[in-house]
Every structure is written in C-alpha cells, then in structure tokens.
Design a protein around this motif. Structure first.
Motif, PDB file in Angstrom:
ATOM      1  N   GLY A 244    -116.396 175.016  51.188  1.00 27.72           N
ATOM      2  CA  GLY A 244    -115.217 175.537  51.867  1.00 27.72           C
ATOM      3  C   GLY A 244    -113.912 175.246  51.186  1.00 27.72           C
ATOM      4  N   VAL A 245    -113.900 174.352  50.187  1.00 32.92           N
ATOM      5  CA  VAL A 245    -112.679 174.015  49.452  1.00 32.92           C
ATOM      6  C   VAL A 245    -112.591 174.912  48.216  1.00 32.92           C
ATOM      7  N   THR A 246    -111.439 175.533  48.008  1.00 35.03           N
ATOM      8  CA  THR A 246    -111.227 176.380  46.840  1.00 35.03           C
ATOM      9  C   THR A 246    -110.524 175.583  45.751  1.00 35.03           C
ATOM     10  N   PRO A 247    -110.619 176.031  44.490  1.00 36.66           N
ATOM     11  CA  PRO A 247    -109.900 175.336  43.414  1.00 36.66           C
ATOM     12  C   PRO A 247    -108.404 175.258  43.662  1.00 36.66           C
ATOM     13  N   GLU A 248    -107.828 176.300  44.241  1.00 37.50           N
ATOM     14  CA  GLU A 248    -106.391 176.284  44.533  1.00 37.50           C
ATOM     15  C   GLU A 248    -106.059 175.209  45.563  1.00 37.50           C
ATOM     16  N   GLN A 249    -106.895 175.085  46.600  1.00 37.22           N
ATOM     17  CA  GLN A 249    -106.660 174.047  47.604  1.00 37.22           C
ATOM     18  C   GLN A 249    -106.826 172.655  46.999  1.00 37.22           C
ATOM     19  N   ALA A 250    -107.823 172.504  46.136  1.00 37.34           N
ATOM     20  CA  ALA A 250    -108.042 171.207  45.500  1.00 37.34           C
ATOM     21  C   ALA A 250    -106.860 170.822  44.620  1.00 37.34           C
ATOM     22  N   GLU A 251    -106.336 171.775  43.862  1.00 37.73           N
ATOM     23  CA  GLU A 251    -105.199 171.476  42.989  1.00 37.73           C
ATOM     24  C   GLU A 251    -103.970 171.109  43.808  1.00 37.73           C
ATOM     25  N   ALA A 252    -103.761 171.815  44.928  1.00 38.00           N
ATOM     26  CA  ALA A 252    -102.618 171.484  45.778  1.00 38.00           C
ATOM     27  C   ALA A 252    -102.769 170.100  46.395  1.00 38.00           C
ATOM     28  N   ALA A 253    -104.005 169.717  46.720  1.00 37.07           N
ATOM     29  CA  ALA A 253    -104.230 168.403  47.326  1.00 37.07           C
ATOM     30  C   ALA A 253    -104.062 167.264  46.329  1.00 37.07           C
ATOM     31  N   LEU A 254    -104.115 167.545  45.037  1.00 31.66           N
ATOM     32  CA  LEU A 254    -103.986 166.508  44.016  1.00 31.66           C
ATOM     33  C   LEU A 254    -102.542 166.272  43.580  1.00 31.66           C
ATOM     34  N   VAL A 255    -101.602 166.950  44.210  1.00 30.05           N
ATOM     35  CA  VAL A 255    -100.196 166.763  43.837  1.00 30.05           C
ATOM     36  C   VAL A 255     -99.771 165.316  44.060  1.00 30.05           C
ATOM     37  N   GLY A 256    -100.173 164.734  45.204  1.00 28.93           N
ATOM     38  CA  GLY A 256     -99.814 163.343  45.481  1.00 28.93           C
ATOM     39  C   GLY A 256    -100.448 162.374  44.506  1.00 28.93           C
TER      40      GLY A 256
END
Length: 821
Positions: A244-256
């Motif tokens: 259910g996690v997309t690469p775009e969502q994963a990249e956004a979550a790694l900002v922190g």
C-alpha cells in the motif's frame, strides 16, 4: 462469406504483384513492431524475477550537485528504523570485488564476490536452493580465538555460492558445507547455494552485473554500518516497501530522516542532502530506457508509414477497380455485396501479412537474442511468447478493420453515372488524387525522419570508431593480480614483488612496455572524490573526479597524450611526492584560460598536491550510459601498496600466445599468483559500444524498410496517375508532344510530391532530434549537412521510382489510345 473469400482469393491471384507488395509491406511492419514490443515488454513491462518485485525500491542520496549518488554506510541503521514505510532494508557494496579462491587442494581460481548485508537476499525474496540464507550471527563481529583453539575454534566468515560456481568448483556436491573453501588463503564457511538461473540485477555504478558475473556473496559485518568516521558513500540500499505504500509516499516520509542526517554532518547540511526512493525496475532500466524509447519511437514511425502506404495502395486499387464495380452495380450487384467482397480481400491480405509478420518477428527476436548487448538488463528474457503473438494478432485485427473499411467506404460513395462517363472519357479527376498525394507526402516525411535518425546513428558509430578516447587500446592488454600469501603482507615485499614482475613481463617476446594502475579504463572500478583548488571550492563540493594511482610509465604505455607540463618521474612513483596529473577537464574547470602547472589541488580525503602535467581526457566508464567524471591521477607511492593491482601491457604479440606466457611468469614468481580479467583494452571499448551498435542495427533496419515502403507508395501513385491520364497523354502525343515532354510531366509530379515530403520530413526531424541526443556521440542530430545528404538521397531514389511509370507514359501508342477511347 466463404463465397466472398473464395472470390477475393481468385481476384488476388489475378494480381500477384499487388498481393505480394501488400503482404510483404504489412509483414515487415508487423514483424518489426512485434520484435521491438517483445524487447520493451521483457525489459520495461514484465514483472521482475523476484516475489512481489513491484515493492522493491532503490534508495540513494541526492545533493545540490548530484541527483543520484551512493548512500553513506552510517545511514543504513536509520533507514531500517522506518518500519512504517519499509518491511526491511538491506544493503550491498557499490562494486564487485575480485578475489582468488581454492577448494581443497584444487588449483587456485578467480571469482567475483558481492558483499551484502545479512538480510539482503531475504529482502529480494530469494531463498537458497541448498543450505540456508545469511543470519544476523554471520554479520556480527567474530570473537577472539580461545586459549585452546582446537576446543574453541574461532568462527569463520560465511559465504553463499551461486549455482554456477557450485557446479564449477565443487561439481555440484550436495555436501558443500564439508568441503574446505579458502578465499585469499583464509578458511570460510559455505552456508548455501543460490537457485539455478538466479540473477542479481543491480547497477554497479554504470555497468550492469548479472548473476552470471557474480560468483558468490559475502556478508558485510554490522559493525561497518555503525563504525564512526567521515562520510563513506560506498553503499547501495535496497528496501521492500510495506503493501500500500508508494515510492512517492516513501520519499516524502523520509524528509525528516534526511534532515536528521544533515544535522549530524556539516558536509551533508552544506550539500542539502535528500533521500531518493525509486522503484527497482526504474533503476535497473535507467541505462537502457533511452535506447528502448528511441527504438519504440522508430518502430512507431515505421508502422505509421506502413499504414499510410497500405491505405494508399488500397485507394489506388479501388480507383482502378471503380469502373468494374460500377458495371457490376448496374447489372444488379448490391453495394453491400460489393463492400463484402472488398472487405474479404482486406481480410485475406491482412491475414497473409500477419503470417509473414509472425515469421519476421520470430527471426527478428532471434537476431535480438544474438546481437543485443548483455549490458541491457533482462534482455535474456526476450522471446516469442503468448503476449508477443497476441500483440501481433492485435495489430493485424486493427489493420483488418482499418483497411477493410477503406474499400467499403469507396464502394459506398461510388457514383455509377459519373464513374462510367469519366472513365469512358479517360479523365482522371484531379480531386480523386488529393488524398493519395497527401498519403505519399506523409510516407516520404516519415521515411526521411527514420533515414535521418539512422544516418545520425551510423555517423555516431563511425565517430566512435575514429574517436580519441585518451588511449590507444588496440595493442594494450590488461589483467588483474592478487597477492595474498603471507610473505607479501608488508609494503616492502609488495614493492619487490611488483619490481620482479615488471622485469619479467617486459622480457616476454612482443612486450613493449609494462605499467600498473589502480583503475584501468572501462574496468568498472570506481574511486571518486570531490576536489577543489582552494578551500572555498573544496567546501562547495560541486566538482567530482575519478582518482587513479599509476606508475610513472602508465601514460606512455596507454598512449595517452601529454597536453602540458610533464609525466610522473620514477622518483615520484616511489617516494610519494606531492605531484599530481590532471586531465584537460579539471584544468578547464579549476583554472579556465590559465596555466595549471604549479597550481595546488586538494581532494576531500586530505590528499594535496601540485599539478605537474595535464593529460588528455580518458574514457573511464561505459559509453552511452553516463558521462565520465573529471580525472585526477596520482603517482604510486608509500600510501598505495595494494595486494591487488591492474597490469597494463603494450604488446604486438597475439593474445592467445601472450596470456599463457603471463600466467607462467606469475606462477614462476609464486604459486599463488593468478592473472584474471585478462582482456585487450580494445575489446573493452567494443563491448562498451555494444548498445550503440545494437541501436544502429535496428534503426538502420527500420530506415531500409521505410525507404522501401515510401518508394513503393510513390511508385503506386505515379503509376495510377499515368494509367488514369492515358487518354490525355495519347492526345498530347497525337498533337505533336514529344516523348521527353511527356516524361518530364510525369517526373514533375513525382518531384513535387517528393519535395513536399522532404520539407515536411525535415521539419519533423528537427522537432524530434532531441529524443535521440542521449544515444549519439560526436554528432548533432540536427546537423544540416546530414539532413541535406539524407534529403538528396531520398529525392534521388524517389525520382528513380517515378522513372518506370514515366517510361510507360512516353511509350504509349497515340493511335491505339485514341481507338480505345
């Protein structure tokens, strides 16, 4: 319908030339389309050979200066903490390591090892064929040996073999764990064997490595990821995302997490470090995607050209048969019956073309299997399968509907009185040819675009053959050697070993010179550092260079030209002086328009030196995948005395006679010395150019088919024009017109259509030129001379295609024509 098909078959048999032309043209178009589709489907569309491969992602660093670089080893634990995003995160080294191994008392052999984290194979979803996967215990620090070594032996490193190495080295022995396996003289534990056919599809910077090139896997100690020190970007993470996690969502979550990394290291803060997450398939196909897109665009243009040609041929045939259809209609044949008869002809033609297309696709796919470079990942998956056959049938079905409706539409618009009267008078009706002329112009335009693209690719290949890559590799042989014996552990012993090897190798018949280097061109080894010419430029960190360490005679053996200053001297190569050589790009970047000799240069690893010379740029990485970095060359000194090194030998001897002599020299010095990666440098260049040659072959094939199709379409239109203007030409000749004038009238019509097609094609070629810029070398896709030559060649061939109909026109018998009319 069966009766209509039978009648249509008889009609086509009465016109074998037309039938053969349509079936062949259609078959070539379908065959080329299916062939390219099969390659694109295997490389770009087919699921990866891993369980749930769409959940695998590649993680990399991105900075202000570089969009994608390897990850700092210290960041792996932080990535593993992101349990809401990733199921697990593994890591691998950024390059493959060469080593020497021995099984029992068998002779020494060479292998390539990929170092991975203990969980890397499980992240991929690969289970060993025999034995077990790595465990966390395998990656933990080894304990010190006990006082009684026999009672408490120390643990040894664990490795996993590929199926191929297991067969070669152990003969497929299922008791592999009981066999003695040594790497560089040290005992290791073989814990598992990977499945047959397993492929590791990863990018070792810019060179693709498949399972056949990696012989075994070693485990990276977990201490490596937590050991403090300066940034070390030598790691390539691989993660499996949660469902259910997309690469775009994963990249956004790694900002922190990226912000945390920037706070921990001032260098990353200054470089504005970010984390990129890309699907593994995107990263696997990153180097080959431009080539496949160019080929897909080329075959699309070819198919459009084929469709335009077939439409034109059907229109010409319909115009020629309009009088026959009109007579049938006047004696009671319904229009629906006429349309069914025409549709039946289209079905037979397309089915015949589809059959020829399947054969052409079968041949084309086998040629791709033979010629496609191994640097294109997943290309070995290309083959005739159900999807490919269905694609061909789908194309044929669309064409049945398309070209079956054209003649039916013509029948529906048939005006019986006008058709009979106009044909009786022999008038052609200029309005009838407007659509056909438009199609011919379109065909010629598409043909010019394809021929121009193929011409650019051919000139690229010629340019590559004549290009100066910064070395003369035709007579240069390179090989690697590893010295792991106990007596070679000191720097003095290694220096003495190298000196003895240099002397004995230079004494071999046919050897002109011998040198050593840390990174031969196109070897795949990578060592790059940021460089600067002052503190500000070094802190800015935007300039990267490949670093090589070489002996003083390396550049002379390689045939590399000195542009300014001098080469290294023998003293510099042994006393570790501060002398540095740079290539022309570094000199232009650091000191544009100034003399670089005597200037200081600094590397981020703390090495500083004075520039004593400037050499030409050398091609260090594979052509066509990524541009080379700048290059900084250091002399061999006390800081570099490796157990492994690359020898560069300039020779006039044949490879098959020199290699055994080199092997004998190494064995005579010490029985553990084995040469590996033995190859002529020119062969490495040839392999590097393989993707470009492959693209040129296919584009050239498309261009040849396009030229044939376009010329055929022009020939058909001009031949139809001559037939419909027979009465006009006969009347003119009866009133005194000469044959030359009649011929010029026909050729003028062909020249006008050709000119319009060429102009349209030039505009299209200029517009589409930017799409092939990534796969050309040393030539501009918009080169006016190339376009002019292509236009002249196409014009000449097109006029020749009009010559035969023009000869028909000027050889008419005026009396016979007038009597017929």
């Amino acid at each position: 319908m069966l009766h209509d098909l039978h009648t249509a078959l008889r009609s086509l048999r009465r016109h074998p030339g037309f039938t053969a032309l349509v079936v062949t043209t259609l078959g070539l178009g379908i065959g080329a389309t299916v062939t390219v589709f099969s390659v694109a489907e295997a490389v770009l569309l087919r699921p990866l050979p891993y369980p749930d491969g769409d959940q695998l992602v590649d993680i990399s660093h991105a900075t202000v200066a570089h969009e994608q670089i390897t990850v700092d080893r210290r960041h792996i634990p932080g990535l593993r903490e992101q349990i809401d995003i990733f199921e697990d995160v593994g890591a691998r080294s950024s390059s493959v390591t060469d080593l020497t191994f021995q099984v029992g008392d068998s002779p020494l052999a060479h292998a390539k090892v990929m170092w991975v984290s203990y969980n890397y194979l499980s992240v991929l979803g690969v289970e060993p064929f025999l034995g077990r996967d790595f465990l966390l215990e395998d990656a933990l620090p080894t304990s010190e040996p006990g006082e009684d070594e026999e009672e408490d032996p120390p643990p040894t490193p664990s490795i996993i073999l590929t199926y191929g190495l297991w067969q070669r080295a152990m003969g497929g022995d299922p008791n592999f764990a009981e066999r003695t396996f040594r790497i560089a003289g040290n005992r290791v534990n073989v814990v598992g064997v990977l499945p047959r056919g397993f492929q590791l599809l990863h990018e070792r910077r810019y060179r693709w490595v498949q399972g056949s090139s990696v012989d075994l896997f070693g485990v990276i100690s977990e201490e490596y990821f937590t050991y403090p020190g300066r940034p070390s970007r030598t790691t390539l993470p691989l993660a499996r995302m949660r469902p259910g996690v997309t690469p775009e969502q994963a990249e956004a979550a790694l900002v922190g997490l990226a912000a945390r990394f920037r706070e921990q290291d001032a260098e990353y803060e200054q470089a504005e470090l970010r984390l990129r997450v890309r699907p593994l398939r995107v990263e696997i196909t990153r180097g080959s995607r431009p080539i496949l897109l160019v080929l897909t665009g080329g075959v699309l243009f070819l198919m459009l050209l084929v469709c335009a040609n077939l439409a034109n041929l059907m229109l010409v045939r319909g115009r020629i048969r309009s009088r026959e259809d009109a007579i049938r209609a006047t004696v009671g044949c319904g229009r629906l019956r006429l349309a069914r008869h025409r549709f039946a002809e289209s079905i037979l033609l397309v089915l015949g073309g589809g059959a020829v297309g399947v054969v052409v696709a079968w041949v084309g796919i086998h040629l791709v299997e033979l010629m496609a470079p191994r640097t294109i990942p997943l290309v070995d998956q290309v083959g005739m399968n159900a999807q490919v056959v269905l694609a061909g049938l789908g194309v044929a079905l669309v064409l049945v509907l398309l070209f079956g409706l054209i003649p039916a539409f013509q029948v529906g618009r048939l005006n019986l009185v006008r058709t009979l009267n106009s044909d009786a008078r022999g008038a052609s009706g200029r309005g009838r040819q407007r659509l056909m002329n438009t199609l011919v112009v379109t065909e010629l335009a598409f043909s010019l675009i394809l021929i121009a693209g193929a011409g650019v690719m051919v000139r690229t290949l010629i340019g590559l053959a004549e290009a100066d890559f910064g070395f003369d590799g035709d007579q240069v042989l390179t090989f690697d050697m590893m010295a792991f014996a106990e007596e070679f552990r000191s720097r003095e012993a290694m220096a003495a070993l190298y000196a003895e090897l240099d002397e004995k190798l230079e004494a071999l018949p046919g050897v002109v010179g011998v040198a050593r280097t840390s990174m031969a061109p196109l070897s795949g080894r990578i060592w790059n550092e940021r460089y600067g010419w002052d503190e500000e430029s070094l802190e800015r960190g935007t300039d990267m260079a490949d670093i090589t360490i070489s002996t003083d005679d390396y550049f002379e053996v390689m045939g590399t030209q000195l542009l300014a200053g001098r080469f290294f001297t023998h003293g510099e190569a042994t006393d570790s002086s501060e002398s540095i050589l740079v290539d022309e790009d570094v000199a232009e970047t650091a000191w544009p328009g100034e003399d670089p000799i005597g200037r200081r240069l600094m590397l981020e690893n703390g090495i500083e030196g004075v520039v004593v010379g400037v050499v030409e740029r050398m091609l260090m990485r594979d052509f066509g995948l990524e541009l080379d970095l700048d290059a900084v060359h250091l002399p061999v000194g006390d800081f570099w005395a490796p157990a492994a090194g690359t020898f560069v030998v300039r020779t006039g001897a044949r490879l098959e006679t020199l290699v055994p002599s080199i092997r004998q020299v190494l064995l005579s010095v010490h029985p553990t010395l084995v040469p590996y990666n033995v190859q002529m440098l020119g062969d490495r260049v040839s392999v590097s150019m393989a993707p470009t040659r492959f693209t040129i072959f296919l584009m050239g094939s498309f261009a040849a088919i396009a030229l044939l199709v376009a010329v055929t379409g022009l020939f058909g239109v001009i031949a139809y024009a001559v037939q419909t203007r027979t009465a006009e030409f006969g009347t003119r000749m009866a009133l005194g017109a000469e044959q030359a004038r009649v011929m010029s009238m026909v050729l003028r019509q062909g020249a006008l259509l050709t000119g319009l097609g060429i102009l349209t094609g030039i505009v299209g070629a200029l517009f589409l030129a930017r799409f092939i810029e990534s796969v050309v070398f040393g030539v501009s896709p918009t080169d006016p001379i190339g376009l002019l030559v292509t236009a002249l060649a196409l014009g000449a061939v097109s006029i020749l295609a009009c010559y035969t109909p023009a000869r028909w026109a000027c050889r008419l018998d005026p009396a016979q024509v007038l009597r017929t009319e």
